[in-house]
Write an enzyme that holds these catalytic residues in place. Structure first.
Site: not given
Length: 605
Positions: A326, A277, A422, A157, A387
């Site tokens: 992200r 997100h 994060r 990811e 998110h």
């Protein structure tokens, strides 16, 4: 000062400031109660530990405490399996694969955190993480495995340079983890109170934790307001995504844990860092509430971000393109939307084919088709949505907050792991690891008993239910993906007006909105929103997922610090900065430092 201004105050206000810190106050002199206005508890449960929340963090803490013989009660706002955990699609990150190491996982996490991670906390996460995942498997969680080798399948990811994301059911990892933990809780017959909104912390005569008050809604086993008396309270209430109009969070994520902690006098840190997100299914400009997530794992398996002309716009913006952290991907999407005057971008995974979509991402496939989009034959319209909160209630490495006996873990906590942004799929791992550490700290000493005592408090000016939507629109416009001094000031003025109006009604009429779930939630949302906006205004730089249009550059000379907030006895919010090089330990006056098997002998001031 003005009602919404932020001014510098002397160190005498609030706790003593450390060398180099600057005190800031929001709304000095405002009338704030330290508890929500609610009926007195009509019933009570006695316990050793009360865990508030039933996601991966809460249920792990409950299972560990119960296994050590502590009478444990779980309080959850909906049903046991209705929290944020079951919505997690991508997976759980840990150095489980051949050639991967905790050090590599640590390096990727530090890069994503944009200079604000507490390296000691990250090292705890990545070194204890693989064992925590194996223990999760031991209680029944089933991850996807290779048909050839039988080993756990791992994917990539954003921000990860290796395949280290374990997943279950293709894209239903959270649902599988929730299933396994709920089954284990029921097998141990741990007492649970479902459909219960936690209200406030109870304390004893010395200010130590003595339990919580809560309100059981419609289908619960007990009616109305009650209490759980316990010397240890674990907050695992999840996030606060509902402060924004569009979010991936469920409707129950109204920041209740952060609001409770603030009213209890606990410190909150890094709340300005809200991760949006990048790829959430775009349902239209007017869509509100929980939106369908399109997991980062789709990009990890090779999907491309494109504009309406099919241009892969993330190429050249970052060396990892669609797999950048992200915050970078979200900014890239928004910038491209601005350049083209578009409302959304597209995620193109048509090359997966029908078989791969059905096997690897069945949940996402079904969600898209339910909204009239077939990702097998057409690109998916996507846009960023709120998110994950990278900040929260400030803790040490054992999950202790600055209120003795009050712990926090999972998304409600700020352990120092995430920094300013994060890293994908670190959240489930953080919940596991720090819940186990909390249980170890609680069970390392005798449970004892504490008798809650009433404290005289002023009535809280509660917000009417409809203000929830005003708050959400205000936050989305003023404190969303794009922020500036102007937008944040406008948000602060609007939020302050809501508080001032309710306060005036209380002073004039002796009452505000009637106490009920909707008014308590709206009041919590307002407190969390005002705190977030104050911290976003104070951070005059762009860092991680905090994007200031008027301050587009990262300022390492002045910005490498954490903002820490607590609610003072005069009901004002005190904000101070602390050096990032030493994420300060917090006081736990009722407990001696605990030595863990992993070697953590950190002092707790």
């Amino acid at each position: 000062m003005t009602a919404v201004g932020i001014t510098r105050e002397p160190a005498a206000v609030g706790r003593p400031l450390r060398p180099g810190e600057t005190g800031l106050l929001l709304g000095q002199g405002e009338h704030r109660a330290l508890t929500l206005h609610a009926p007195a508890p009509g019933w009570a449960i006695e316990a050793d530990v009360v865990v508030v929340g039933s996601g991966v963090a809460g249920l792990t803490a409950a299972l560990c405490c119960a296994a050590a013989g502590r009478r444990t009660v779980v309080v959850t706002k909906a049903r046991l399996d209705d929290g944020s955990t079951r919505w997690a699609q991508g997976g759980i990150a840990a150095a489980l694969g051949e050639g991967d190491t905790p050090q590599q996982h640590l390096d990727d996490t530090l890069v994503a955190g944009a200079g604000l991670c507490d390296e000691e906390a990250v090292r705890v996460l990545v070194t204890e993480g693989p064992g925590a995942v194996r223990r999760l498997i031991g209680i029944g969680a089933e991850f996807d495995t290779s048909a050839e080798t039988g080993e756990i399948e791992l994917t990539r990811e954003g921000g990860h340079r290796r395949r280290r994301i374990a997943h279950a059911g293709g894209d239903a990892t959270g649902a599988e983890i929730s299933r396994a933990l709920v089954a284990a809780v029921r097998a141990q017959a741990i007492e649970t109170v479902e459909n219960a909104l936690v209200l406030d912390l109870l304390t004893d005569a010395e200010g130590r934790t003595a339990g919580v008050t809560l309100h059981v809604m419609g289908e619960g086993r007990r009616d109305g307001v009650g209490a759980v008396h316990a010397p240890a309270v674990v907050l695992a209430t999840g996030g606060m995504g509902q402060v924004f109009s569009a979010t991936t969070n469920p409707a129950v994520s109204t920041g209740d844990g952060v609001a409770l902690a603030l009213r209890a006098g606990a410190e909150v840190s890094d709340l300005e860092f809200v991760q949006f997100h990048p790829t959430v299914l775009f349902l239209g400009r007017e869509a509100e509430g929980q939106q369908p997530l399109v997991s980062e794992a789709v990009r990890g398996e090779g999907a491309h971000l494109v504009d309406a002309d099919g241009v892969r716009f993330m190429r050249g913006r970052h060396e990892l393109a669609e797999l950048a952290p992200r915050d970078i991907v979200a900014k890239g999407i928004v910038r491209r939307m601005r350049e083209l005057g578009a409302e959304h971008m597209y995620l193109d995974a048509r090359h997966f084919g029908a078989e791969m979509w059905a096997a690897r991402f069945p949940t996402i496939l079904a969600a898209c088709r339910a909204h009239g989009i077939d990702p097998v034959t057409e690109p998916i319209p996507v846009a960023p949505a709120a998110h994950y909160a990278s900040g929260g209630v400030r803790t040490d490495l054992s999950g202790r907050t600055t209120v003795p006996g009050l712990y926090a873990c999972g998304e409600v906590a700020c352990t120092g792991v995430h920094g300013a942004n994060r890293l994908a799929s670190n959240s489930l791992l953080e919940g596991l690891v720090f819940a186990e550490r909390i249980a170890a700290d609680i069970t390392a000493r005798p449970p004892g008993r504490r008798v809650p005592v009433p404290h005289p408090t002023a009535r809280t000016p509660l917000q009417a239910p409809e203000t929830r939507y005003v708050i959400q629109r205000t936050m989305t416009t003023g404190a969303g993906v794009l922020r500036s001094a102007e937008s944040l000031s406008a948000a602060a003025v609007a939020l302050e007006a809501l508080h001032t109006e309710a306060s005036a009604a209380l002073d004039r009429d002796g009452k505000t909105a009637e106490p009920c779930v909707e008014t308590w939630e709206a009041t919590n949302l307002l407190l969390v929103s005002r705190t977030l906006v104050a911290m976003a205004r104070a951070r005059e730089e762009t860092r991680g997922c905090h994007w200031r249009e008027d301050r587009p550059e990262r300022d390492d000379e002045h910005g490498r610090h954490h903002l820490v907030v607590r609610l003072l006895p005069d009901r004002s919010l005190a904000t101070s900065g602390t050096a990032t090089a030493q994420f300060p330990p917090v006081r736990a006056a009722d407990a001696a430092p605990t030595t863990h098997p992993e070697g953590d002998t950190r002092e707790h001031a």
